[in-house]
Design a protein around this motif. Structure first.
Motif, short mmCIF file in Angstrom:
data_model
loop_
_atom_site.label_atom_id
_atom_site.label_comp_id
_atom_site.label_asym_id
_atom_site.label_seq_id
_atom_site.Cartn_x
_atom_site.Cartn_y
_atom_site.Cartn_z
N LYS A 468 44.90 36.05 71.62
CA LYS A 468 45.88 36.78 72.32
C LYS A 468 45.67 37.05 73.71
CE LYS A 468 47.08 40.01 68.35
NZ LYS A 468 46.43 39.32 67.46
N THR A 574 53.45 44.60 67.15
CA THR A 574 52.76 43.16 66.78
C THR A 574 52.97 42.89 65.47
OG1 THR A 574 50.56 44.15 66.74
CG2 THR A 574 51.37 43.40 68.82
N ASN A 575 53.14 44.14 64.58
CA ASN A 575 53.38 43.88 63.17
C ASN A 575 54.58 43.11 62.73
OD1 ASN A 575 54.00 44.75 60.34
ND2 ASN A 575 51.95 44.89 60.61
N GLU A 576 54.70 42.08 62.09
CA GLU A 576 56.12 41.47 61.83
C GLU A 576 57.06 42.37 61.14
OE1 GLU A 576 55.41 37.54 60.43
OE2 GLU A 576 54.20 37.01 62.02
N GLU A 667 50.17 36.02 53.56
CA GLU A 667 50.33 37.18 54.30
C GLU A 667 49.01 37.96 54.25
OE1 GLU A 667 53.72 39.33 53.72
OE2 GLU A 667 55.18 37.86 54.77
N ASP A 668 48.29 38.82 55.13
CA ASP A 668 47.38 39.62 54.92
C ASP A 668 47.68 40.95 54.39
OD1 ASP A 668 48.54 40.71 56.98
OD2 ASP A 668 47.08 40.46 58.54
N GLU A 670 48.25 43.64 55.78
CA GLU A 670 49.09 44.37 56.58
C GLU A 670 50.56 43.56 57.08
OE1 GLU A 670 47.13 45.34 60.16
OE2 GLU A 670 45.66 46.82 59.19
N GLN A 672 50.93 40.59 58.05
CA GLN A 672 50.79 39.59 59.16
C GLN A 672 50.82 38.16 58.64
OE1 GLN A 672 51.77 41.53 61.83
NE2 GLN A 672 50.61 40.28 62.99
N SER A 673 51.87 37.35 59.05
CA SER A 673 51.83 35.95 58.58
C SER A 673 50.80 35.04 59.12
CB SER A 673 53.43 35.35 58.69
OG SER A 673 54.18 36.17 58.15
N GLN A 678 54.67 32.23 61.75
CA GLN A 678 55.14 32.59 62.91
C GLN A 678 55.55 31.70 64.14
OE1 GLN A 678 51.25 34.38 64.67
NE2 GLN A 678 51.13 35.91 63.17
#
Length: 782
Positions: A468, A574-576, A667-668, A670, A672-673, A678
């Motif tokens: 990031k 930031t979370n999709e 995906e995790d 939370e 997140q891919s 992404q």
């Protein structure tokens, strides 16, 4: 400390030196004389307390003013004692002084005080009493009611002053000596020298006020008025100092710009002068060529006239020669006929008639021949005509092709000019941003300091910060801080029932914070999406969201969960899953965008599974590239390469390397891919922006201009010819916000009446799920 010191202390400013006003006392006609007798009482003048004399913008505390006044009196008493000691050591002579004429001020002799006594007012005295000047003056010096500026007054004043021969009063001499000593002791080399120089004069004026009790109120009012005015002027000067500095800075910047502009103008003027000289030389050269050509043309015209006259004479001579030749020929024929032995038996009359008819036929034939030559002299044969016609047709085809090529090149040139202008604007904008960044840039932050501030310590911070940039790290840090603050809150305040409040948040009162974990919120949002996709009767998404919460948590806790989930999805950008749900919930994006993206991912996974014949979950890099190109036929090779790199391909990989394609869609906890999914989303956003930019360029309008529905329809068909009618109508309904029942058919008259602003139409299309249906038709290359 005087009044001026108090004002300076309150307003934090310095007083400028102003000229001391002169105070004159005069009696008006008809007014009683002052101090007519020793027992006469002083006049009561209306005075204004010092506490009430305020300059504009200056406030003085009454308690501070009283304390300052007492301190001032003590200082004045000490200084009078000092002067008294000096006076007693030097004063042993006359104490009676004759006063000069002071206008119309009238006094009478008073009883002399006893030596060693001090007046009750505590005023400055010599030998225990004030100097008697100018009390012991003769009654002859009393001026009667006269005008100060009249001739009679001047005569009387001159006659009275001549025999007096009085000296300066001792009290005045002592005040002047004190003033000179104080001025000599001052340090005039500092910036506040003028204020220091004004201080002794203030003290002398205070002595004067204290010793003259009768005029003390008036003199104090005058002194206070000047002090207030000085404080007011100091405030104004202090307020103008930043403006002066700003004016100096602006003046310097303007001077620098003027110098730069003058230098540029000098360079431009020198270049223009050089160009002017070159053009003048070129003009002279052209003039010389013109003169030479004119001379040559005149000479050629003269030669042409001579040749023309020569040819005319030749033509006439030729005609005469032809006529003579014809006459000779006719005579020879007549002679030959007459001498021919075969025609002796013919009738001469008959032969003459035949000869005449033959000549007439010859003349007619000659005329017809001349007419044919005149009419058909420039006529070509048909074979030549057909060949020329064929050549003309080929040339016309070449001309049409060249015209098409020219139009294409012209359009490309215009596009390149527009691109060049936009590039120049971007360059200027980037240059301005670069200058601004260079001017205001700060050192890069040390993100390692955040390791101890994040829950989980260094290991979790490394996981959050991996890959990031600084902007994304700031978002991550804000989310971590915001999550901690959310957990500290026990309740949320209700937002009320306003129209601007979303329906699922309309509540007045205190709402409980359920404090779920991030994983619980993501799981709840995924369940909501699953139920929304399988829902048959579609309702508005905010209403569906609240109904979903009521079904899962009951009507009592639905509002609390609505507020809690809303705060979470608003915080975690930031979370999709959360960011996309928040965009759909707030109307910033259509839900069809999320659904279509999920369908695309599922279709891609299905294609990979079909290629995996062994069902081992492995694909070669070559198979991955083939699947991507077949699933996304409109993607460029560079973007296919980006997807492969996001999937794990690198330049050193070979086509035979195996890849576990199932890991590309994981995906995790939370939500997140992995980078592959992404990258798919990022390319979708970029392709949509490019599509809308092409549409804007095809329309050729500014954002604030209005556009009609037929024009948008035509532009969409130009940039995407493979659009089917249903998809095209869907795009138009989204752009103009039209229900399906109000959508007009193509070529209807009411299409022209449907108008909206271009910026509004592009924003609506940006919110919707739009994508290219086929390649744009390429114009023929030149």
């Amino acid at each position: 400390m005087g009044c001026w010191d108090l004002v300076a202390m309150v307003t934090d400013c310095t007083l400028p030196e102003l000229p001391r006003p002169r105070v004159r006392a005069a009696r008006l006609p008809g007014c009683p004389r002052v101090m007519d007798s020793p027992n006469s009482q002083p006049l009561n003048f209306p005075t204004t307390s010092r506490a009430h004399l305020r300059p504009l913008g200056v406030s003085i505390d009454d308690s501070l003013f009283t304390e300052t006044k007492n301190t001032q009196k003590r200082k004045l008493s000490q200084k009078r004692k000092t002067l008294l000691g000096e006076a007693e050591s030097t004063a042993h002579g006359n104490t009676a002084f004759q006063p000069p004429a002071y206008g119309c001020l009238i006094t009478r002799p008073r009883k002399q005080r006893m030596p060693g006594k001090q007046n009750r007012s505590g005023s400055f005295s010599i030998g225990g009493h004030l100097s008697p000047w100018p009390r012991y003056i003769s009654d002859q010096t009393i001026l009667h009611n006269r005008k100060p500026c009249s001739d009679d007054y001047r005569k009387r004043a001159g006659s009275l002053q001549q025999p007096l021969g009085t000296t300066k009063p001792r009290y005045l001499e002592q005040l002047e000596n004190y003033l000179r000593k104080e001025l000599l002791l001052l340090d005039l080399s500092t910036d506040s020298a003028q204020e220091l120089r004004l201080q002794p004069y203030r003290e002398i004026f205070e002595f004067f006020i204290e010793d003259f009790k009768t005029y003390k109120p008036l003199l104090s009012s005058i002194k206070n008025a000047y002090e207030v005015m000085l404080a007011h002027q100091r405030e104004k000067i202090r307020a103008l100092e930043p403006l002066k500095a700003k004016l100096i800075t602006v003046n310097e910047n303007c001077n620098e710009r003027i110098l730069v502009m003058r230098a540029e103008e000098r360079d431009e003027i020198s270049m223009l002068k050089k160009e002017k000289m070159n053009l003048l030389k070129l003009i002279d050269k052209k003039n010389e060529e013109k003169i030479s050509l004119q001379t040559e043309v005149t000479k050629l015209r003269k030669n042409l006239a001579e040749e023309y006259l020569h040819y005319l004479s030749e033509r006439d001579a030729r005609k005469i020669l032809i006529a003579d030749l014809n006459e000779l020929r006719y005579q020879r024929e007549d002679m030959s006929l007459a001498q021919s032995p075969g025609v002796w038996g013919e009738d001469p009359v008959k032969l003459t008639v035949a000869l005449k008819m033959a000549r007439q036929d010859l003349t007619r034939t000659q005329m017809e021949l001349n007419t044919m030559k005149a009419n058909f002299g420039d006529v070509v044969p048909r074979r030549d005509f057909e060949m020329q016609e064929k050549t003309l047709k080929e040339l016309q085809e070449q001309l049409e092709s060249l015209r098409d090529d020219y139009e294409e090149v012209r359009k490309e040139h215009e596009m390149l000019l527009q691109l060049h202008m936009s590039t120049l604007k971007e360059r200027d904008q980037f240059y301005s941003e670069l200058q601004e960044i260079q001017r205001t840039s700060t050192p890069r932050p040390d993100w390692s300091k955040c390791e101890d501030m994040v829950a989980g310590g260094r290991d979790r911070w490394h996981v959050l910060a991996e890959g990031k940039n600084s902007d994304q790290l700031v978002d991550v840090l804000l989310e971590e801080i915001g999550e901690g603050l959310l957990r500290e809150k026990d309740f949320f305040p209700g937002l009320g029932y306003g129209e601007s409040i979303p329906p699922f948040l309309r509540f007045d009162g205190i709402v409980e914070n359920k404090k779920p974990t991030k994983k619980e919120v993501v799981k709840l949002l995924k369940d909501a999406w699953k139920e929304r996709i399988t829902e048959e009767q579609k309702e508005k998404f905010p209403d569906f969201f609240f109904s979903f919460l009521e079904r899962h948590f009951g009507p009592g806790d639905a509002m609390a969960w609505a507020y809690t989930i809303f705060e979470y999805i608003k915080l975690f950008h930031t979370n999709e899953v959360m960011s996309q749900f928040y965009a759909v919930l707030m109307g910033k994006r259509k839900e069809s965008v999320y659904i279509k993206q999920k369908q695309t991912i599922a279709q891609l996974l299905k294609e990979m599974t079909n290629v995996d014949s062994q069902n081992e979950g492995l694909l070669t890099m070559e198979q991955l590239s083939t699947v991507l190109k077949s699933t996304f036929p409109l993607k460029k090779d560079e973007r296919i390469q980006e997807l492969m790199e996001a999937g794990g391909w690198h330049p050193s990989s070979s086509n035979a390397d195996l890849l576990d394609y199932r890991l590309l869609f994981m995906e995790d906890e939370e939500g997140q891919s992995v980078p592959f999914v992404q990258k798919l989303w990022e390319q979708y956003v970029v392709e949509k922006d490019e599509y809308l930019n092409e549409l804007k360029q095809e329309l050729g309008l500014e954002l604030n201009e209005e556009v009609t529905l037929p024009k948008v329809r035509e532009a969409l068909m130009n940039i995407d010819p493979n659009l089917d009618k249903q998809t095209l109508n869907h795009y138009l309904r989204q752009a103009f916000q039209l229900p399906m029942t109000e959508m007009p058919e193509e070529d209807e008259e009411r299409e022209e009446g449907i108008v909206t602003q271009l910026q509004t139409a592009l924003e609506q299309l940006q919110m919707s799920d739009i994508r290219r249906m086929g390649p744009r038709e390429q114009e023929p290359a030149s």
